[in-house]
Design a protein around this motif. Sequence first.
Motif, mmCIF file in Angstrom:
data_model
loop_
_atom_site.group_PDB
_atom_site.id
_atom_site.type_symbol
_atom_site.label_atom_id
_atom_site.label_comp_id
_atom_site.label_asym_id
_atom_site.label_seq_id
_atom_site.Cartn_x
_atom_site.Cartn_y
_atom_site.Cartn_z
ATOM 1 N N ARG A 118 0.839 -1.205 0.000
ATOM 2 C CA ARG A 118 0.000 0.000 0.000
ATOM 3 C C ARG A 118 0.874 1.255 0.000
ATOM 4 N NH1 ARG A 118 -1.172 3.735 3.091
ATOM 5 N NH2 ARG A 118 -0.177 2.840 4.928
ATOM 6 N N ARG A 119 1.877 1.282 0.864
ATOM 7 C CA ARG A 119 2.756 2.450 0.947
ATOM 8 C C ARG A 119 3.546 2.643 -0.348
ATOM 9 N NH1 ARG A 119 5.492 0.244 5.473
ATOM 10 N NH2 ARG A 119 7.338 1.379 4.816
ATOM 11 N N TYR A 120 4.006 1.552 -0.926
ATOM 12 C CA TYR A 120 4.766 1.606 -2.170
ATOM 13 C C TYR A 120 3.908 2.182 -3.300
ATOM 14 C CZ TYR A 120 7.752 0.163 -6.039
ATOM 15 O OH TYR A 120 8.544 0.163 -7.168
ATOM 16 N N GLU A 121 2.689 1.679 -3.424
ATOM 17 C CA GLU A 121 1.809 2.158 -4.488
ATOM 18 C C GLU A 121 1.455 3.622 -4.301
ATOM 19 O OE1 GLU A 121 -1.438 -0.621 -5.160
ATOM 20 O OE2 GLU A 121 -0.002 -2.284 -5.014
ATOM 21 N N GLU A 122 1.280 4.057 -3.063
ATOM 22 C CA GLU A 122 1.026 5.478 -2.804
ATOM 23 C C GLU A 122 2.228 6.319 -3.213
ATOM 24 O OE1 GLU A 122 0.044 5.981 1.329
ATOM 25 O OE2 GLU A 122 -1.970 5.138 1.080
ATOM 26 N N ARG A 123 3.418 5.837 -2.929
ATOM 27 C CA ARG A 123 4.637 6.598 -3.215
ATOM 28 C C ARG A 123 4.979 6.611 -4.698
ATOM 29 N NH1 ARG A 123 9.208 8.997 -2.156
ATOM 30 N NH2 ARG A 123 11.250 8.111 -2.525
ATOM 31 N N PHE A 124 4.879 5.449 -5.361
ATOM 32 C CA PHE A 124 5.371 5.342 -6.734
ATOM 33 C C PHE A 124 4.275 5.244 -7.789
ATOM 34 C CE2 PHE A 124 8.911 3.662 -4.136
ATOM 35 C CZ PHE A 124 9.872 4.608 -4.473
ATOM 36 N N GLY A 125 3.035 4.952 -7.390
ATOM 37 C CA GLY A 125 1.935 4.932 -8.346
ATOM 38 C C GLY A 125 1.780 3.650 -9.136
ATOM 39 N N HIS A 126 2.479 2.609 -8.734
ATOM 40 C CA HIS A 126 2.353 1.312 -9.410
ATOM 41 C C HIS A 126 2.711 0.202 -8.431
ATOM 42 C CE1 HIS A 126 6.752 1.112 -9.671
ATOM 43 N NE2 HIS A 126 6.706 2.365 -10.075
ATOM 44 N N VAL A 127 2.412 -1.029 -8.833
ATOM 45 C CA VAL A 127 2.664 -2.194 -8.003
ATOM 46 C C VAL A 127 4.167 -2.367 -7.768
ATOM 47 C CG1 VAL A 127 2.760 -3.842 -9.933
ATOM 48 C CG2 VAL A 127 1.993 -4.622 -7.721
ATOM 49 N N PHE A 128 4.519 -2.862 -6.581
ATOM 50 C CA PHE A 128 5.896 -3.228 -6.274
ATOM 51 C C PHE A 128 6.232 -4.464 -7.088
ATOM 52 C CE2 PHE A 128 8.599 -6.064 -3.610
ATOM 53 C CZ PHE A 128 9.766 -5.306 -3.640
ATOM 54 N N LEU A 129 7.294 -4.394 -7.880
ATOM 55 C CA LEU A 129 7.672 -5.517 -8.724
ATOM 56 C C LEU A 129 9.049 -6.017 -8.310
ATOM 57 C CD1 LEU A 129 6.697 -7.144 -11.255
ATOM 58 C CD2 LEU A 129 8.315 -5.750 -12.539
ATOM 59 N N ILE A 130 9.117 -7.316 -8.112
ATOM 60 C CA ILE A 130 10.384 -7.972 -7.822
ATOM 61 C C ILE A 130 10.339 -9.337 -8.485
ATOM 62 C CG2 ILE A 130 9.555 -8.951 -5.631
ATOM 63 C CD1 ILE A 130 12.431 -8.450 -4.528
ATOM 64 N N CYS A 131 11.470 -9.772 -8.994
ATOM 65 C CA CYS A 131 11.553 -11.125 -9.527
ATOM 66 C C CYS A 131 11.581 -12.050 -8.314
ATOM 67 C CB CYS A 131 12.800 -11.276 -10.394
ATOM 68 S SG CYS A 131 12.932 -12.905 -11.137
ATOM 69 N N ALA A 132 10.435 -12.635 -8.008
ATOM 70 C CA ALA A 132 10.245 -13.385 -6.766
ATOM 71 C C ALA A 132 10.757 -14.821 -6.833
ATOM 72 C CB ALA A 132 8.758 -13.386 -6.398
ATOM 73 N N THR A 133 11.117 -15.291 -8.005
ATOM 74 C CA THR A 133 11.580 -16.667 -8.152
ATOM 75 C C THR A 133 12.771 -16.916 -7.234
ATOM 76 O OG1 THR A 133 10.803 -16.758 -10.432
ATOM 77 C CG2 THR A 133 12.466 -18.373 -9.796
ATOM 78 N N GLY A 134 12.624 -17.913 -6.372
ATOM 79 C CA GLY A 134 13.696 -18.286 -5.473
ATOM 80 C C GLY A 134 13.792 -17.472 -4.195
ATOM 81 N N LEU A 135 12.921 -16.482 -4.030
ATOM 82 C CA LEU A 135 12.952 -15.646 -2.830
ATOM 83 C C LEU A 135 11.905 -16.095 -1.831
ATOM 84 C CD1 LEU A 135 13.254 -12.042 -4.334
ATOM 85 C CD2 LEU A 135 15.094 -13.524 -3.492
ATOM 86 N N GLY A 136 12.233 -16.014 -0.564
ATOM 87 C CA GLY A 136 11.267 -16.250 0.492
ATOM 88 C C GLY A 136 10.512 -14.964 0.792
ATOM 89 N N ALA A 137 9.445 -15.088 1.547
ATOM 90 C CA ALA A 137 8.613 -13.930 1.880
ATOM 91 C C ALA A 137 9.410 -12.864 2.622
ATOM 92 C CB ALA A 137 7.414 -14.379 2.706
ATOM 93 N N ALA A 138 10.278 -13.274 3.545
ATOM 94 C CA ALA A 138 11.068 -12.300 4.303
ATOM 95 C C ALA A 138 12.023 -11.541 3.384
ATOM 96 C CB ALA A 138 11.834 -12.997 5.421
ATOM 97 N N ASP A 139 12.570 -12.218 2.379
ATOM 98 C CA ASP A 139 13.448 -11.552 1.408
ATOM 99 C C ASP A 139 12.685 -10.499 0.617
ATOM 100 O OD1 ASP A 139 15.644 -13.295 2.032
ATOM 101 O OD2 ASP A 139 14.772 -14.803 0.688
ATOM 102 N N MET A 140 11.473 -10.855 0.198
ATOM 103 C CA MET A 140 10.652 -9.912 -0.574
ATOM 104 C C MET A 140 10.273 -8.711 0.282
ATOM 105 S SD MET A 140 8.279 -12.409 -2.903
ATOM 106 C CE MET A 140 8.334 -13.991 -2.059
ATOM 107 N N LEU A 141 9.929 -8.969 1.539
ATOM 108 C CA LEU A 141 9.581 -7.882 2.446
ATOM 109 C C LEU A 141 10.774 -6.967 2.677
ATOM 110 C CD1 LEU A 141 7.656 -6.417 4.353
ATOM 111 C CD2 LEU A 141 8.259 -8.101 6.121
ATOM 112 N N ALA A 142 11.949 -7.523 2.884
ATOM 113 C CA ALA A 142 13.150 -6.708 3.103
ATOM 114 C C ALA A 142 13.430 -5.826 1.883
ATOM 115 C CB ALA A 142 14.346 -7.597 3.423
ATOM 116 N N ALA A 143 13.295 -6.393 0.690
ATOM 117 C CA ALA A 143 13.520 -5.615 -0.530
ATOM 118 C C ALA A 143 12.488 -4.499 -0.654
ATOM 119 C CB ALA A 143 13.478 -6.521 -1.753
#
Length: 169
Positions: free
Chosen positions: A106-131
């Motif tokens: 929610r905060r990311y979309e408010e700040r940047f105006g689009h969905v947070f995008l990360i290549c999630a393949t091979g990442l755990g949830a905590a890694d995605m959250l940290a990024a």
Amino acid sequence: MTLDELNALPAAAAEDSLLACCASRRWAAAVAGGRPYEGLPALRDAAAAALDGLDWADIEEALRAHPRIGERPEGRGREASWSRREQSGMDAAEERVRTALAEGNRRYEERFGHVFLICATGLGAADMLAALERRLGNPPEAERRIVRGELGKIVQLRLVKLLGRETEG
């Protein structure tokens, strides 16, 4: 689908197939228009060049097809299926991490105006959250470069999947 089959498709059908890899119509038209490709490396090079040539509006078009990190993509299509597998690192996520990701999205979309995008393949949830948390502090232009790079990684992985391969070999 094989590369030979992709090369042989009518232009509109090739573009439709390629849209599962990147939902920018301009990107799909450029890659389809470069056929025939001699091999996967040539296709991947053309895909990367086409992505580099997109303006930000084209990137935003592609972003609209990506689900938020932590949300299960709906639908039965190829792209939704790939997104579910790409985000499989979320499957074992604790509730607190899921909640933090939802708030971060929610905060990311408010700040940047689009969905947070990360290549999630091979990442755990905590890694995605940290990024996500780290990238919230980026200036908009820096974040746009990162998003373009993450989209490029996703496109490259999906091209391999499109051609019926789970690995590049």
